[in-house]
Design a protein around this motif. Structure first.
Motif, PDB file in Angstrom:
ATOM      1  N   LEU A 186       0.855  -1.182   0.000  1.00 34.77           N
ATOM      2  CA  LEU A 186       0.000   0.000   0.000  1.00 34.77           C
ATOM      3  C   LEU A 186       0.895   1.236   0.000  1.00 34.77           C
ATOM      4  N   CYS A 187       0.797   2.037  -1.039  1.00 34.17           N
ATOM      5  CA  CYS A 187       1.620   3.242  -1.157  1.00 34.17           C
ATOM      6  C   CYS A 187       0.804   4.483  -0.817  1.00 34.17           C
ATOM      7  N   LEU A 188       1.276   5.240   0.171  1.00 34.98           N
ATOM      8  CA  LEU A 188       0.682   6.518   0.536  1.00 34.98           C
ATOM      9  C   LEU A 188       1.471   7.633  -0.135  1.00 34.98           C
ATOM     10  N   ASN A 189       0.941   8.841  -0.058  1.00 34.49           N
ATOM     11  CA  ASN A 189       1.548   9.969  -0.769  1.00 34.49           C
ATOM     12  C   ASN A 189       2.664  10.607   0.057  1.00 34.49           C
ATOM     13  N   GLY A 190       3.655   9.788   0.410  1.00 33.60           N
ATOM     14  CA  GLY A 190       4.809  10.257   1.167  1.00 33.60           C
ATOM     15  C   GLY A 190       6.089   9.741   0.546  1.00 33.60           C
ATOM     16  N   LYS A 191       7.079   9.503   1.389  1.00 34.28           N
ATOM     17  CA  LYS A 191       8.386   9.038   0.921  1.00 34.28           C
ATOM     18  C   LYS A 191       8.319   7.554   0.603  1.00 34.28           C
ATOM     19  N   LEU A 192       8.487   7.222  -0.675  1.00 33.29           N
ATOM     20  CA  LEU A 192       8.366   5.835  -1.114  1.00 33.29           C
ATOM     21  C   LEU A 192       9.737   5.186  -1.256  1.00 33.29           C
ATOM     22  N   LEU A 206       3.964  17.273   8.511  1.00 32.34           N
ATOM     23  CA  LEU A 206       4.060  16.608   9.808  1.00 32.34           C
ATOM     24  C   LEU A 206       2.718  16.080  10.277  1.00 32.34           C
ATOM     25  N   ASP A 207       1.640  16.848  10.089  1.00 31.66           N
ATOM     26  CA  ASP A 207       0.336  16.381  10.549  1.00 31.66           C
ATOM     27  C   ASP A 207      -0.114  15.140   9.778  1.00 31.66           C
ATOM     28  N   HIS A 208       0.272  15.052   8.506  1.00 29.04           N
ATOM     29  CA  HIS A 208      -0.046  13.845   7.733  1.00 29.04           C
ATOM     30  C   HIS A 208       0.709  12.643   8.282  1.00 29.04           C
ATOM     31  N   ILE A 209       1.976  12.842   8.623  1.00 27.14           N
ATOM     32  CA  ILE A 209       2.779  11.750   9.174  1.00 27.14           C
ATOM     33  C   ILE A 209       2.173  11.244  10.480  1.00 27.14           C
ATOM     34  N   GLY A 235       5.307   5.049   2.313  1.00 32.78           N
ATOM     35  CA  GLY A 235       4.895   6.440   2.190  1.00 32.78           C
ATOM     36  C   GLY A 235       4.295   7.034   3.441  1.00 32.78           C
ATOM     37  N   ILE A 236       4.472   6.371   4.589  1.00 35.86           N
ATOM     38  CA  ILE A 236       3.964   6.935   5.847  1.00 35.86           C
ATOM     39  C   ILE A 236       4.709   8.218   6.209  1.00 35.86           C
ATOM     40  N   SER A 237       6.022   8.224   6.000  1.00 36.74           N
ATOM     41  CA  SER A 237       6.822   9.403   6.326  1.00 36.74           C
ATOM     42  C   SER A 237       7.018  10.270   5.081  1.00 36.74           C
TER      43      SER A 237
END
Length: 218
Positions: free
Chosen positions: A16-22, A108-111, A102-104
């Motif tokens: 599962l890829c989130l819109n963060g650091k992949l 910051l609030d998204h993380i 992509g969690i990080s």
């Protein structure tokens, strides 16, 4: 570097890829698993040359041209984040356990919200090219290179005992916010972590960081 087989006890079925650091292209492709993108993560994947199996979310961050080329599921329920919507799809399609990427990275609030969602999930890990994170209830033995950095947090609290760390925890109470074990070090190749009560969030660095703390281990 972390032993690639430390999570063999979990048979992962999806990414599962989130819109963060992949993670890197190579890492994602070599995992050879179905890739689910949460909304804007599809743009990052596409720029890497990866087309996910499906993109899920309110899709406000995805161009119409890209949506025409990929399977997508639009969900406009604003009571849930795109992470939650995508994970609901994974659960209903028997794609657990999953590797969450992509969690990080990003705001910051998204993380913080991503971590808040992650700690409620069972038998999943999150990772990028630098770290691996997972929640632990009970006991786990892991083989990890000596000198590796490891952080352990009570979520929101746990009692924990460790064997094989530089700063051992002996039936210690960890609380977040409060006292936790941040940037500890692996002292023995095989370590044991036992959580007696509550949940521990464990973050392990994938590569050895050569700093003063490493010299103290040698």
């Amino acid at each position: 570097m972390i032993n690639d087989n430390i999570f063999d006890f979990l048979e992962f079925k999806s990414i599962l890829c989130l819109n963060g650091k992949l993670p890197s292209y190579k890492m994602l492709i070599n995992l050879n698993l179905p890739i689910i993108a949460a909304d804007g993560a599809v743009n990052r994947l596409f720029n890497m040359g990866i087309m996910p199996n499906i993109v899920i979310g309110d899709l406000d961050s995805v161009s119409s041209d890209l949506l025409c080329r990929i399977l997508h599921l639009k969900d406009l329920d604003q009571n849930y984040s795109d992470f939650q919507k995508a994970y609901r799809y994974i659960t209903s399609n028997n794609l657990n356990p999953s590797i969450i990427c992509g969690i990080s990275g990003g705001f910051l609030d998204h993380i913080l919200n991503n971590i808040n969602i992650f700690i409620k999930l069972e038998n999943n890990i999150f990772m990028d090219d630098e770290i691996i994170g997972f929640c632990l209830h009970g006991k786990r033995t892991l083989k990890i290179a000596i000198g590796t950095k490891i952080s352990i947090f009570g979520i929101p609290s746990c009692k924990i005992t460790t064997q094989g760390l530089k700063w051992e925890l002996n039936n210690e109470l960890l609380i977040f916010p409060g006292r936790n074990s941040s940037l500890n070090r692996i002292k023995k190749q095989e370590i044991s972590i036992e959580v007696f009560d509550g949940t521990a969030l464990i973050i392990i660095y994938k590569n050895i960081i050569n700093d003063a703390g490493l010299e103290e281990i040698k």
